[in-house]
Enzyme design. Structure first.
Site, mmCIF file in Angstrom:
data_model
loop_
_atom_site.group_PDB
_atom_site.id
_atom_site.type_symbol
_atom_site.label_atom_id
_atom_site.label_comp_id
_atom_site.label_asym_id
_atom_site.label_seq_id
_atom_site.Cartn_x
_atom_site.Cartn_y
_atom_site.Cartn_z
ATOM 1 N N ARG A 119 0.819 -1.224 -0.069
ATOM 2 C CA ARG A 119 0.075 0.080 -0.137
ATOM 3 C C ARG A 119 0.849 1.295 0.105
ATOM 4 O O ARG A 119 1.086 1.962 0.927
ATOM 5 C CB ARG A 119 -1.178 -0.015 1.125
ATOM 6 N N GLN A 124 -1.197 2.639 -5.755
ATOM 7 C CA GLN A 124 -2.323 2.963 -5.516
ATOM 8 C C GLN A 124 -3.470 2.398 -6.341
ATOM 9 O O GLN A 124 -4.534 2.297 -5.934
ATOM 10 C CB GLN A 124 -2.366 4.654 -5.022
ATOM 11 N N ASP A 127 -4.758 -0.937 -5.772
ATOM 12 C CA ASP A 127 -5.063 -1.299 -4.573
ATOM 13 C C ASP A 127 -6.630 -1.824 -4.584
ATOM 14 O O ASP A 127 -7.492 -1.029 -4.394
ATOM 15 C CB ASP A 127 -4.803 0.082 -3.474
ATOM 16 N N SER A 130 -8.802 -0.763 -1.086
ATOM 17 C CA SER A 130 -9.209 0.289 -0.951
ATOM 18 C C SER A 130 -10.588 0.546 -1.734
ATOM 19 O O SER A 130 -11.575 1.104 -1.286
ATOM 20 C CB SER A 130 -8.258 1.500 -0.993
ATOM 21 N N TYR A 227 -2.803 -0.223 10.469
ATOM 22 C CA TYR A 227 -3.926 -1.135 10.800
ATOM 23 C C TYR A 227 -4.293 -1.321 12.340
ATOM 24 O O TYR A 227 -3.345 -1.048 13.108
ATOM 25 C CB TYR A 227 -3.583 -2.348 10.172
#
Length: 291
Positions: A119, A124, A127, A130, A227
């Site tokens: 990530r 991106q 990803d 997300s 996280y």
């Protein structure tokens, strides 16, 4: 090089691994593209759309393909059709699915798990966590609104006032934040909880109220990667007591909390469910990892 877009065998999976626009980009790189018939139908994409973009529509699309792309990990019956050495790119859901991974290894393919993509800024656009979580958070609210027997916003009528629906979002990652934003746009009174202290400001910035036991453990409940950490039994008990009292008054509860590589925390007990008002709605986005 040949890339094959495989049809999803899961009847409940409406997504497809590539669109006609993606096919055009592959073709511009000089890559041959094949797709199994009907792969995009549930996403509103016809075989003719892929054909026009330059893909070959064929029942043998995966045969001799150097790369096979899917949404979900292929089942054992599918992977036997791939050539040895092929690259298989999909959402692999590897944790706790050793037998399925062994089937891939036995077939001699190289599997790439999209959800394990680093990530970082450069990655991106790839990803999947997300992008899909964002859509899931939105959809969770839309689904709950359909199932809920009343309106979301406060409704003022000549016959009286109907109070706004109360929505409680448990887990404030990408999905949770989108759920909060969507519920707020629909006019609900929204509260949310998460063990990560950084999420408090995010929740409040969206106009919702944050609910958590804010002790010392809470202040250190986030990993370097952003996280959630697994909390102690003591903290879980304190948070459960606070949550149990709050849930009694909620119309809609949406659970999204996940911990990478571990089963999803069980945040709503049977007793909490029994305490809720008749007609209340629960949407569990963590069900694939235990719920």
């Amino acid at each position: 090089m040949k890339i094959a877009i495989a049809r999803e065998v899961d009847a409940a999976e409406p997504r497809v691994a590539a669109t006609p626009d993606t096919v055009k980009k592959f073709k511009a790189l000089g890559i041959d593209v094949a797709i199994e018939p009907g792969a995009g139908i549930k996403s509103g994409l016809l075989d003719a759309d892929y054909d026009a973009a330059g893909a070959v529509v064929s029942t043998e699309a995966v045969k001799d393909a150097d790369i096979v792309i899917k949404v979900k990990r292929p089942e054992a019956s599918e992977v036997t059709k791939y050539k040895k050495g092929a690259l298989v790119i999909a959402i692999m859901d590897p944790y706790g699915n050793e037998a399925a991974l062994k089937a891939l290894a036995d077939a001699g393919v190289a599997a790439f798990a999209m959800e394990l993509m680093p990530r970082i800024t450069r990655a991106q656009v790839m990803d999947v966590l997300s992008s899909q979580a964002n859509l899931a958070g939105y959809r969770a609210v839309i689904e709950s609104a359909e199932a809920f027997g009343r309106a979301f916003p406060m409704m003022m009528t000549a016959a009286g006032t109907v109070p706004a629906a109360k929505v409680f979002v448990m887990g404030v990652g990408v999905a949770g934040l989108q759920a909060i934003a969507t519920a707020r746009r629909l006019g609900a009174v929204v509260t949310a909880t998460d063990v990560r202290p950084a999420t408090k400001e995010q929740v409040e910035s969206l106009g919702a109220k944050f609910l958590a036991v804010e002790d010392e453990e809470f202040k250190n409940a986030q990993t370097a990667g952003g996280y959630a950490k697994e909390m102690s039994k003591e903290y879980q008990a304190k948070q459960a007591a606070l949550t149990a009292e709050h849930i009694k008054k909620q119309d809609i509860v949406i659970t999204t909390a996940l911990i990478p590589g571990r089963p999803a925390p069980k945040l709503v007990t049977a007793e909490m469910v029994k305490s809720m008002k008749p007609g209340s709605v629960l949407v569990d986005l963590a069900v694939e990892r235990g719920g």
